[in-house]
Design an enzyme around this catalytic site. Sequence first.
Site, PDB file in Angstrom:
ATOM      1  N   LYS A  85       4.599  -1.214   6.959  1.00 22.63           N
ATOM      2  CA  LYS A  85       5.980  -0.747   6.701  1.00 22.63           C
ATOM      3  C   LYS A  85       7.293  -2.056   7.037  1.00 22.63           C
ATOM      4  O   LYS A  85       8.238  -1.793   6.100  1.00 22.63           O
ATOM      5  CB  LYS A  85       6.540   0.473   7.414  1.00 22.63           C
ATOM      6  CG  LYS A  85       5.780   1.602   7.343  1.00 22.63           C
ATOM      7  CD  LYS A  85       5.927   2.691   8.075  1.00 22.63           C
ATOM      8  CE  LYS A  85       5.519   4.206   7.752  1.00 22.63           C
ATOM      9  NZ  LYS A  85       5.643   5.130   8.722  1.00 22.63           N
ATOM     10  N   SER A  86       6.940  -2.692   7.808  1.00 20.04           N
ATOM     11  CA  SER A  86       8.010  -3.801   7.901  1.00 20.04           C
ATOM     12  C   SER A  86       8.061  -4.599   6.709  1.00 20.04           C
ATOM     13  O   SER A  86       8.900  -5.545   6.479  1.00 20.04           O
ATOM     14  CB  SER A  86       7.640  -4.767   9.106  1.00 20.04           C
ATOM     15  OG  SER A  86       6.352  -5.225   9.129  1.00 20.04           O
TER      16      SER A  86
END
Length: 298
Positions: free
Chosen positions: A266-267
């Site tokens: 998700k980063s």
Amino acid sequence: MSKTRVFRFAPSPNGLLHLGHAYSAMLNHALADGCGGRFLLRIEDIDQARCRPEYEEAILRDLCWLGLGWETPVRRQSEHFDLYQQALDRLRALGLVYPAFLSRGQIRDLVASKEAKGRPWPRDPDGAPLYPTEERSLDASLTGAWIAEGRQHAWRLNMDAAIAATGGRLTWQEGGRGPAGESGTVVAEPQRWGDVILSRPDAPSSYHLSVTIDDALQGVTDVVRGVDLFHATSVHRLLQRLLDLPEPRYRHHGLVRGSDGRKLSKSNRDTGIAAYRAAGLSPAGLRTLFARDGLVLH
């Protein structure tokens, strides 16, 4: 009469969904649709420090763009902490959990000290060092006094005692494949995880405990998720046996990976579903990207 099969997609609103999430959601939806089953959406927001309303809104927006529909109301874990506490209390009554007071820093220093002396420290399937077991035998009056003083602590499962309490070998039925090609009847190995956390100060329930309770209460019959969670199934099967919960079928699918072969995160916002949508790619076009990694939607 055959039982209606129930599938679920359970994201955490602590970031934007990426392409891997899209595959898992679409696969669960397709499998449910193909057998006349039910498709549920669950928001796993036990981590109140990282989960945000704007991320949940983005999840719903992305799933709608993918053309997926789900039953309502949506279950949110933050609304059911009392149920997780009841399960924890039951395990405490069985003498299977204990308060653990070591901080991450203390664990890190202890492990580093042992390994500096040439004593390799055991690690779990994710590579994290196992929690030391000395606190299992601390006197209850002492730990009770520490808790009364407000000393920070987590509740951990005494893995050895928990395995002994199951009274037999644990297995699950694997409809996909594990990291080493495992399929069919798989023998669970929860001991590889050591004394897992079931509750901590900043989260009243752990992933392991809450997902096990939720799947049972929602009647989930088929857990379809990424192969990165394959080994976690051993802990879930242990908790199911200890809490007298039903055993679902499991299917662990391959992962969508970045161009460099890494697992998506998700980063990395460039891999987000929203980024593909903004670039003009259609939901149907995602199938081509899935096929690149040998992934199909059936």
